[in-house]
Design an enzyme around this catalytic site. Structure first.
Site, PDB file in Angstrom:
ATOM      1  CE  LYS A   1      -3.774  -2.191   2.248  1.00 33.22           C
ATOM      2  NZ  LYS A   1      -4.663  -2.298   3.572  1.00 33.22           N
TER       3      LYS A   1
ATOM      4  CG  HIS B   1       0.399  -8.654  17.541  1.00 30.24           C
ATOM      5  ND1 HIS B   1       1.764  -8.545  17.493  1.00 30.24           N
ATOM      6  CD2 HIS B   1      -0.105  -9.657  16.634  1.00 30.24           C
ATOM      7  CE1 HIS B   1       2.220  -9.079  16.519  1.00 30.24           C
ATOM      8  NE2 HIS B   1       1.012  -9.620  15.721  1.00 30.24           N
TER       9      HIS B   1
END
Length: 121
Positions: free
Chosen positions: A54, A102
């Protein structure tokens, strides 16, 4: 250029339960698979590669494949990215930075790419 990606880790858990290492080989090389501790680590690696594609503005495809980006650990244990010669040349890349985190059932990765100016207008 900056790219970011988020993945729900249960998606990776299900893939790994269903396809074992075949799932990992789709987007990781053997050295990267050796770094995977569990489905959460694998999720972070997936997000890292998606974020990198991206940042390049092309997504995963013919211009940038999963195996054009290799994740490794620095001597301090931080994740880092090594890009293929094809990517370095085609996108005039000088430097790349990676951060993976995370939280609960999610893995998030951010990639920043520094590229050399081009003559394109």
């Amino acid at each position: 250029m900056i790219g970011i990606d988020l993945i729900k880790t249960s998606r990776m858990r299900e893939l790994m339960e269903r396809f074992n290492n075949k799932a990992l080989k789709r987007f990781l090389c053997e050295e990267e698979i050796g770094l995977v501790k569990n489905y959460k680590t694998a999720s972070g690696f997936w997000a890292a590669k998606e974020a990198c594609s991206k940042a390049l503005g092309v997504g995963i495809g013919s211009e940038c494949g999963f195996h054009d980006m290799i994740i490794y650990k620095t001597k301090n244990g931080a994740p880092s990215l090594k890009l293929s010669e094809k990517l370095l040349k085609n996108f005039n890349i000088n430097d790349v930075s990676l951060s993976i985190t995370h939280d609960g059932e999610y893995a998030i990765a951010v990639v920043a790419i520094e590229s050399a100016p081009t003559d394109k207008v």
